[in-house]
Design a protein around this motif. Sequence first.
Motif, PDB file in Angstrom:
ATOM      1  N   SER A   1       0.833  -1.200   0.000  1.00  0.00           N
ATOM      2  CA  SER A   1       0.000   0.000   0.000  1.00  0.00           C
ATOM      3  C   SER A   1       0.871   1.254   0.000  1.00  0.00           C
ATOM      4  CB  SER A   1      -0.909   0.012   1.234  1.00  0.00           C
ATOM      5  OG  SER A   1      -0.124   0.113   2.410  1.00  0.00           O
ATOM      6  N   ALA A   2       0.245   2.393  -0.247  1.00  0.00           N
ATOM      7  CA  ALA A   2       0.971   3.663  -0.237  1.00  0.00           C
ATOM      8  C   ALA A   2       1.581   3.927   1.137  1.00  0.00           C
ATOM      9  CB  ALA A   2       0.039   4.799  -0.647  1.00  0.00           C
ATOM     10  N   ALA A   3       0.842   3.563   2.190  1.00  0.00           N
ATOM     11  CA  ALA A   3       1.355   3.782   3.551  1.00  0.00           C
ATOM     12  C   ALA A   3       2.601   2.942   3.804  1.00  0.00           C
ATOM     13  CB  ALA A   3       0.273   3.452   4.566  1.00  0.00           C
ATOM     14  N   VAL A   4       2.588   1.693   3.355  1.00  0.00           N
ATOM     15  CA  VAL A   4       3.748   0.822   3.537  1.00  0.00           C
ATOM     16  C   VAL A   4       4.938   1.360   2.764  1.00  0.00           C
ATOM     17  CG1 VAL A   4       4.674  -1.475   3.054  1.00  0.00           C
ATOM     18  CG2 VAL A   4       2.386  -1.242   4.038  1.00  0.00           C
ATOM     19  N   ARG A   5       4.707   1.804   1.535  1.00  0.00           N
ATOM     20  CA  ARG A   5       5.804   2.365   0.741  1.00  0.00           C
ATOM     21  C   ARG A   5       6.368   3.614   1.405  1.00  0.00           C
ATOM     22  NH1 ARG A   5       2.207   1.257  -3.562  1.00  0.00           N
ATOM     23  NH2 ARG A   5       1.733   3.483  -3.763  1.00  0.00           N
ATOM     24  N   ARG A   6       5.497   4.434   1.971  1.00  0.00           N
ATOM     25  CA  ARG A   6       5.956   5.651   2.625  1.00  0.00           C
ATOM     26  C   ARG A   6       6.809   5.318   3.850  1.00  0.00           C
ATOM     27  NH1 ARG A   6       1.428   7.670   3.117  1.00  0.00           N
ATOM     28  NH2 ARG A   6       0.944   7.144   5.291  1.00  0.00           N
ATOM     29  N   VAL A   7       6.359   4.357   4.652  1.00  0.00           N
ATOM     30  CA  VAL A   7       7.117   3.974   5.847  1.00  0.00           C
ATOM     31  C   VAL A   7       8.456   3.344   5.449  1.00  0.00           C
ATOM     32  CG1 VAL A   7       7.156   2.380   7.809  1.00  0.00           C
ATOM     33  CG2 VAL A   7       5.099   3.722   7.324  1.00  0.00           C
ATOM     34  N   ASN A   8       8.456   2.483   4.437  1.00  0.00           N
ATOM     35  CA  ASN A   8       9.702   1.860   3.988  1.00  0.00           C
ATOM     36  C   ASN A   8      10.694   2.906   3.493  1.00  0.00           C
ATOM     37  OD1 ASN A   8       8.715  -0.668   4.609  1.00  0.00           O
ATOM     38  ND2 ASN A   8       8.093  -1.149   2.515  1.00  0.00           N
ATOM     39  N   ALA A   9      10.197   3.879   2.742  1.00  0.00           N
ATOM     40  CA  ALA A   9      11.074   4.939   2.239  1.00  0.00           C
ATOM     41  C   ALA A   9      11.640   5.768   3.381  1.00  0.00           C
ATOM     42  CB  ALA A   9      10.314   5.828   1.256  1.00  0.00           C
TER      43      ALA A   9
ATOM     44  N   GLU B   1       9.306   1.996  13.367  1.00  0.00           N
ATOM     45  CA  GLU B   1       9.097   1.891  14.810  1.00  0.00           C
ATOM     46  C   GLU B   1       8.233   3.031  15.333  1.00  0.00           C
ATOM     47  OE1 GLU B   1      11.725   1.897  18.932  1.00  0.00           O
ATOM     48  OE2 GLU B   1      12.697   1.388  17.031  1.00  0.00           O
ATOM     49  N   SER B   2       8.380   4.226  14.757  1.00  0.00           N
ATOM     50  CA  SER B   2       7.609   5.375  15.244  1.00  0.00           C
ATOM     51  C   SER B   2       6.113   5.197  15.022  1.00  0.00           C
ATOM     52  CB  SER B   2       8.092   6.652  14.549  1.00  0.00           C
ATOM     53  OG  SER B   2       7.681   6.702  13.196  1.00  0.00           O
TER      54      SER B   2
ATOM     55  N   PHE C   1       3.874  10.587  24.521  1.00  0.00           N
ATOM     56  CA  PHE C   1       4.899  11.595  24.249  1.00  0.00           C
ATOM     57  C   PHE C   1       5.241  11.668  22.764  1.00  0.00           C
ATOM     58  CE2 PHE C   1       9.539  12.365  23.744  1.00  0.00           C
ATOM     59  CZ  PHE C   1       9.518  13.729  23.999  1.00  0.00           C
ATOM     60  N   TYR C   2       5.505  10.520  22.123  1.00  0.00           N
ATOM     61  CA  TYR C   2       5.888  10.595  20.712  1.00  0.00           C
ATOM     62  C   TYR C   2       4.733  11.080  19.846  1.00  0.00           C
ATOM     63  CZ  TYR C   2       7.412   9.763  16.048  1.00  0.00           C
ATOM     64  OH  TYR C   2       7.726   9.974  14.735  1.00  0.00           O
ATOM     65  N   ASP C   3       3.538  10.627  20.135  1.00  0.00           N
ATOM     66  CA  ASP C   3       2.386  11.068  19.348  1.00  0.00           C
ATOM     67  C   ASP C   3       2.228  12.585  19.451  1.00  0.00           C
ATOM     68  OD1 ASP C   3       0.046  10.510  17.716  1.00  0.00           O
ATOM     69  OD2 ASP C   3      -1.132  11.004  19.495  1.00  0.00           O
ATOM     70  N   ARG C   4       2.446  13.131  20.613  1.00  0.00           N
ATOM     71  CA  ARG C   4       2.369  14.592  20.774  1.00  0.00           C
ATOM     72  C   ARG C   4       3.478  15.289  19.986  1.00  0.00           C
ATOM     73  NH1 ARG C   4       0.914  15.861  27.156  1.00  0.00           N
ATOM     74  NH2 ARG C   4      -0.565  14.144  27.467  1.00  0.00           N
ATOM     75  N   MET C   5       4.685  14.733  20.028  1.00  0.00           N
ATOM     76  CA  MET C   5       5.787  15.326  19.265  1.00  0.00           C
ATOM     77  C   MET C   5       5.502  15.280  17.771  1.00  0.00           C
ATOM     78  SD  MET C   5       8.122  16.461  21.331  1.00  0.00           S
ATOM     79  CE  MET C   5       9.525  16.616  20.244  1.00  0.00           C
ATOM     80  N   ALA C   6       4.896  14.182  17.310  1.00  0.00           N
ATOM     81  CA  ALA C   6       4.567  14.075  15.890  1.00  0.00           C
ATOM     82  C   ALA C   6       3.528  15.101  15.467  1.00  0.00           C
ATOM     83  CB  ALA C   6       4.067  12.659  15.579  1.00  0.00           C
ATOM     84  N   HIS C   7       2.700  15.525  16.400  1.00  0.00           N
ATOM     85  CA  HIS C   7       1.696  16.550  16.112  1.00  0.00           C
ATOM     86  C   HIS C   7       2.216  17.963  16.371  1.00  0.00           C
ATOM     87  CE1 HIS C   7      -1.186  13.139  16.238  1.00  0.00           C
ATOM     88  NE2 HIS C   7      -1.867  13.893  15.394  1.00  0.00           N
ATOM     89  N   GLY C   8       3.527  18.096  16.618  1.00  0.00           N
ATOM     90  CA  GLY C   8       4.115  19.420  16.744  1.00  0.00           C
ATOM     91  C   GLY C   8       4.173  19.996  18.134  1.00  0.00           C
TER      92      GLY C   8
END
Length: 615
Positions: A479-487, A573-574, A585-592
């Motif tokens: 899927s597009a999501a898998v390709r994005r994560v792999n990249a 992993e993220s 904590f990481y989810d909050r950091m990912a949202h800025g």
Amino acid sequence: MIHDSPIAEPAERDRLQSRTQSPLHLPDDLRRNLDRWWLALVLVAWIAMSAWFVWDRWYGVRWLSLGDTDDNMRLMQVRAWLAGQDWYDLRQYRMNPPAGFDIHWSRVVDLPIAGLILFFRNFTSMSMAERLACGIAPLLPLGVALVALAATVRRLVGPLSWPVAILFLLMSATQTMLMFMPLRIDHHGWQLACLAVTVAGLCDPRQARGGTLVGLASIVSLAIGLEMLPYIAMAGAIITLRWVWDRREEHRLDTYAVSIGIGGAVAFAAFASTANWALRCDAFTPVWLAVVGAAGLALYLLAFLSPRSMIVRLALAVAAGATIVVGFAAFFPQCLGRPEQVSPELARTWLNNVREAKPLYAHPFRLAFPIATLPVIGLIGAIVGAWRARRTDMAVGWVAVALFTAFAALMLLWQTRAGPAAQLLAIPGATALLFIVLPWLLGHRLMPVRVLGTVGAVVILSGAFAGLAVKWFHIDPPSAAVRRVNAATGECMRTSRLLTLNRYPAATVFTFVDLGPRLITITHHNAIAGPYHRNGDAILDVQHAFSRSPEEARAIMKRHGATLLLLCPNMAESTIYRSRNPGGFYDRMAHGAKYDWLTPLPLPARSPYRLYRIS
């Protein structure tokens, strides 16, 4: 078990060999030379293959693109040894400093890598010597595996079958070949080579040589790691049952017993790290030294006694096996569960979710189908080969191959990491099937059948059609999501990207578990954790920090002495932290989210990272 003494009628043996060994009408001189010089020709093929693989992957070698965490940690282990760390000290001090952590490996695989580095260092820089060593070292076990595989098929299929076996290995055993590719410097290639030698030893008509080969290959594999322990146990059982069936096999049994007994003691003394002197279950510790020592002594006594009655021999073998099993359970009850002995939380959040530890059916079809095809074909071929050889002295060899192939195929239903071994073990059976159908195809009166039929048989019986079908027909594309994560994961691991972090003074960096080994390999920074079960407490700390509240994250980072926080958005992993722990904590950091105790640090344009100073 099938009788292995040479009792087959000469006419039956000649008929079988004529059906399986002579599908090609070659000139007599060429035939004799291919048979006589097979070992030299296999080595020439290995050199040619090795040169091609290094050239084809030179870009990765030049940039030290060690894609797997274990390859990075292996290089760090070699570096530490060459820098003066004690031979028996395998503690990685740049992971979770200052104490570091002990890894469950040994230095067996370090030797060829270190030797190549020291050799090339005489002609180039230390950095380039490392790159050349990492490019060449994985090809050394490939040579061992090719020779062992060729010896096996020559004995079971025919003297001229080894080129087909090598062709099948290259065409379809993609999981196996990945373990031998340049930069794959971890131990899997050497363990596959030991497995190939084990099978060749089981098929060896010379008892002393065959028993010694199986015993030494088993011990070397154990000294490297326990991944092949089930195959090692099966090899010992096959040799014992050969003796049960035929008393004249006592010399094979006693040489095997001496090899594993003495070899085990030597291997432990030479390679067991000080951390592995404890009664742990995840490496070649005193636990497994006691097992191989007891097995070697018991089997030697069986071979020495060798009673005439088959019933008595069987009873003695069963009694010896039961004694070892009962003794193991009584003296080492801690090893009856998972050998890693991790906490339930770590097993649930990490170890049970490792991709290669999942069963084959849990993977996408595009990955599972090509992995499983060759083992299925090889199992069919091994069963057919065993049936056709049932009245010859090749029967036991075929039974051994069939048992190994069936076991490896079943292991795929437990863990996908059995794929490389399953594909390697399938080669003899697949080769036998081709040599059964080739005479009919090549002797057909119609030219299209001779040409197209032969090509089709090679593509089908090698299992190559599975990979070709997935590729050509775009079956089950990611899927597009898998390709994005792999990249994103690939960008996070790139050498050129990581080197930009060296603009900051060396520090202890708090980052993802899977990024830790790569970070310490490429940069001068230290990390907290890597994906190794003896590093379990640190792994849980990283997981807790990214999953829980910002306050808890800060406290964990402070406890580990981390002064930098490194994030790489969309790394595989993220995505786990975001999906499992929304609002963590990481989810909050990912949202800025911003915190006054985290100061963003500048990085080059287009950097995949986000770097913060922890105050």
